[in-house]
Scaffold this motif. Structure first.
Motif, PDB file in Angstrom:
ATOM      1  N   HIS A   1       0.765  -1.181  -0.068  1.00 34.31           N
ATOM      2  CA  HIS A   1      -0.020   0.106   0.058  1.00 34.31           C
ATOM      3  C   HIS A   1       0.892   1.093   0.027  1.00 34.31           C
ATOM      4  CE1 HIS A   1      -3.208   2.570   0.794  1.00 34.31           C
ATOM      5  NE2 HIS A   1      -2.864   2.969   2.131  1.00 34.31           N
ATOM      6  N   LEU A   2       0.551   2.145  -1.071  1.00 40.04           N
ATOM      7  CA  LEU A   2       1.519   3.355  -1.325  1.00 40.04           C
ATOM      8  C   LEU A   2       0.469   4.489  -0.476  1.00 40.04           C
ATOM      9  CD1 LEU A   2       2.720   2.653  -4.630  1.00 40.04           C
ATOM     10  CD2 LEU A   2       4.026   2.311  -2.641  1.00 40.04           C
ATOM     11  N   THR A   3       1.306   5.462   0.167  1.00 43.98           N
ATOM     12  CA  THR A   3       0.414   6.283   0.803  1.00 43.98           C
ATOM     13  C   THR A   3       1.482   7.911   1.221  1.00 43.98           C
ATOM     14  OG1 THR A   3      -1.182   7.161   2.484  1.00 43.98           O
ATOM     15  CG2 THR A   3       0.801   5.811   3.093  1.00 43.98           C
ATOM     16  N   CYS A   4       0.865   8.563   1.264  1.00 38.15           N
ATOM     17  CA  CYS A   4       1.517   9.923   1.550  1.00 38.15           C
ATOM     18  C   CYS A   4       0.679  10.409   2.718  1.00 38.15           C
ATOM     19  CB  CYS A   4       1.349  11.198   0.494  1.00 38.15           C
ATOM     20  SG  CYS A   4       2.098  11.019  -1.037  1.00 38.15           S
ATOM     21  N   ASP A   5      -0.130   9.592   3.261  1.00 38.54           N
ATOM     22  CA  ASP A   5      -1.152  10.165   4.478  1.00 38.54           C
ATOM     23  C   ASP A   5      -0.303   9.486   5.718  1.00 38.54           C
ATOM     24  OD1 ASP A   5      -2.942  10.729   6.441  1.00 38.54           O
ATOM     25  OD2 ASP A   5      -4.397  10.167   5.260  1.00 38.54           O
ATOM     26  N   ILE A   6       0.256  10.238   6.660  1.00 37.40           N
ATOM     27  CA  ILE A   6       1.109   9.798   7.712  1.00 37.40           C
ATOM     28  C   ILE A   6      -0.040   9.127   8.722  1.00 37.40           C
ATOM     29  CG2 ILE A   6       0.948  11.845   9.297  1.00 37.40           C
ATOM     30  CD1 ILE A   6       4.021   9.565   8.795  1.00 37.40           C
ATOM     31  N   ARG A   7      -1.216   9.380   8.726  1.00 37.06           N
ATOM     32  CA  ARG A   7      -2.114   8.897   9.530  1.00 37.06           C
ATOM     33  C   ARG A   7      -2.266   7.336   9.526  1.00 37.06           C
ATOM     34  NH1 ARG A   7      -6.985  13.284   8.269  1.00 37.06           N
ATOM     35  NH2 ARG A   7      -6.134  12.315   6.239  1.00 37.06           N
ATOM     36  N   GLU A   8      -1.966   6.796   8.336  1.00 39.32           N
ATOM     37  CA  GLU A   8      -2.161   5.519   7.972  1.00 39.32           C
ATOM     38  C   GLU A   8      -1.099   4.814   8.941  1.00 39.32           C
ATOM     39  OE1 GLU A   8      -3.161   3.937   4.266  1.00 39.32           O
ATOM     40  OE2 GLU A   8      -3.763   6.331   3.446  1.00 39.32           O
ATOM     41  N   VAL A   9      -0.141   5.334   9.434  1.00 40.77           N
ATOM     42  CA  VAL A   9       0.663   4.427  10.476  1.00 40.77           C
ATOM     43  C   VAL A   9      -0.055   3.480  11.525  1.00 40.77           C
ATOM     44  CG1 VAL A   9       1.336   6.536  12.128  1.00 40.77           C
ATOM     45  CG2 VAL A   9       3.020   4.697  11.013  1.00 40.77           C
ATOM     46  N   SER A  10      -1.127   4.263  11.955  1.00 42.96           N
ATOM     47  CA  SER A  10      -2.109   4.018  13.111  1.00 42.96           C
ATOM     48  C   SER A  10      -2.357   2.331  13.282  1.00 42.96           C
ATOM     49  CB  SER A  10      -3.385   4.681  13.122  1.00 42.96           C
ATOM     50  OG  SER A  10      -4.264   4.220  12.051  1.00 42.96           O
ATOM     51  N   ASP A  11      -2.303   1.527  12.137  1.00 40.75           N
ATOM     52  CA  ASP A  11      -2.586   0.261  12.195  1.00 40.75           C
ATOM     53  C   ASP A  11      -1.160  -0.575  12.342  1.00 40.75           C
ATOM     54  OD1 ASP A  11      -1.875   0.345   9.796  1.00 40.75           O
ATOM     55  OD2 ASP A  11      -3.742  -0.794   8.993  1.00 40.75           O
ATOM     56  N   ALA A  12      -0.009   0.272  12.158  1.00 44.59           N
ATOM     57  CA  ALA A  12       1.257  -0.748  12.084  1.00 44.59           C
ATOM     58  C   ALA A  12       1.659  -1.254  13.604  1.00 44.59           C
ATOM     59  CB  ALA A  12       2.332   0.335  11.592  1.00 44.59           C
ATOM     60  N   ASP A  13       2.149  -2.403  13.365  1.00 46.96           N
ATOM     61  CA  ASP A  13       2.746  -2.995  14.577  1.00 46.96           C
ATOM     62  C   ASP A  13       4.244  -2.749  14.628  1.00 46.96           C
ATOM     63  OD1 ASP A  13       0.271  -4.917  15.029  1.00 46.96           O
ATOM     64  OD2 ASP A  13       0.655  -5.736  12.975  1.00 46.96           O
TER      65      ASP A  13
END
Ligand SMILES: NC(=O)c1ccc[n+]([C@@H]2O[C@H](COP(=O)([O-])OP(=O)(O)OC[C@H]3O[C@@H](n4cnc5c(N)ncnc54)[C@H](O)[C@@H]3O)[C@@H](O)[C@H]2O)c1
Length: 329
Positions: A60-72
């Protein structure tokens, strides 16, 4: 399998994403630059830095740092100057219990902080992990067997990175000597720059071997003064990384050094090659060595070449003409 987010979609971040995805994890690759992400999406690869290494659509490619929220596990693979700001950006979104690792190599300019210290400063309560060792992005991306070290003051965090990322082409040892691991990874870049300068000047294998060995001796001297275990410098993040960086054309530090040795100004060489951590850390190493009262003649010479117009062709003679001393002093 886990959710892994890599911050920084340059050569190293993209290679780590490809490797973790191949290993079966759910991977997100982030960049602050829309055009960088758009280019990887359009070409299905990082065309400039990792040509012909597929970035699978499952990443998944993104520029949205909020998407870090499900990272282990969050891995930073951004240049040294961007570590503090990137860590600060992710702070509001970091999942409780997530492990944060840094895959970059260098020291913070001005403060001399190691990158796990920078991250821990921005993310209170986190014990960051340093992932370091001989690991060209081009080879990790291709699945060429690579061995690195995962170090942290929190043994469980270092172990977690090992558990998540280790696979048959990417072996990971753990270490509790995070000081030694990070200093080895940061300071070898200065020696790699010097090795490139030697190559650019047309010196031989003898010169390069001497430079690497004496380079490691001065890195160890500074590291021990800063609390590292000297044994660490003979390991993957010290000797291992020095060997790979000083001998390979994949190394941007070495390539920049070759251009400098060949007559280009240091600033022009860096402009041409891209991220050259050795150029940045040459200044930091020089000032830190002075502050700690540690003799680092190769790092000092590199600093003078990079920042004081010292001619590279005079550097070798100057280093060779230093007063004689005992090897283990
Ligand atoms: N390239 C390698 O083989 C390799 C291997 C091991 C370690 N490293 C280390 O990893 C780090 C990154 O190296 P690289 O080769 O991937 O560099 P790079 O220049 O190819 O990529 C860095 C990436 O970081 C991001 N970035 C750039 N500026 C930023 C900013 N201001 N804020 C947030 N993000 C930003 C971008 O996505 C950029 O592509 C360096 O410390 C390097 O020494 C590189």
């Amino acid at each position: 399998m886990a959710n892994i987010t890599i911050l920084g979609s340059g050569g190293w971040g993209t290679a780590l994403a490809v490797m973790a995805n191949r290993h079966g994890h759910t991977v997100t690759l982030w960049s602050p630059f829309e055009d960088e992400i758009a280019s990887i999406r359009r070409h299905g690869q990082h065309k400039k830095l990792l040509p012909d290494i597929p970035v699978e659509p499952s990443i998944h490619l993104t520029c949205d740092i909020r998407e870090v929220s499900d990272a282990d596990l969050v891995i930073l693979a951004v240049p040294s100057f961007a570590i503090a700001s990137t860590a600060a950006q992710l702070r509001p979104y970091l999942k409780k219990g997530a492990v944060v690792a840094n895959a970059g190599k260098g020291l913070e300019e001005g403060t001399y902080r190691r990158f796990t210290e920078v991250i821990e400063g921005a993310l209170p309560g986190i014990a960051a992990v340093a992932l370091s060792g001989p690991s060209h992005a081009e080879e990790v991306g291709r699945g060429i067997p690579t061995v690195v070290v995962s170090a942290s003051r929190d043994a469980a965090a270092a172990k977690r990175v090992q558990e998540l990322l280790m696979n048959p082409t990417f072996r990971i040892y753990t270490s509790s000597d995070v000081v030694g691991v990070e200093l080895g990874g940061a300071l070898k870049n200065v020696i790699a720059l010097a090795a490139g300068i030697c190559d650019g000047l047309g010196m031989g294998d003898n010169t390069k071997a001497a430079l690497m060995t004496r380079g490691l001796a001065e890195i160890t001297r500074l590291g021990v003064k800063l609390g590292a275990d000297p044994i660490t410098f003979g390991g993957l993040s010290g000797m291992g990384d020095l060997i790979v960086t000083c001998g390979s054309m994949h190394s941007r530090n070495r390539r920049a050094g070759m251009l400098i040795g060949g007559g280009l100004s240091p600033a022009e060489a860096v402009e041409r090659v891209g991220t050259v951590e050795g150029y940045l850390v040459a200044g930091t190493a020089y000032h830190l060595a002075n502050k700690m009262g540690v003799e680092m003649p190769i790092a000092e010479t590199c600093y003078r070449i990079c920042y004081e117009n010292y001619p590279p062709e005079r550097a070798v003679t100057a280093l060779m003409s230093r007063p004689g001393c005992q090897e283990t002093d």
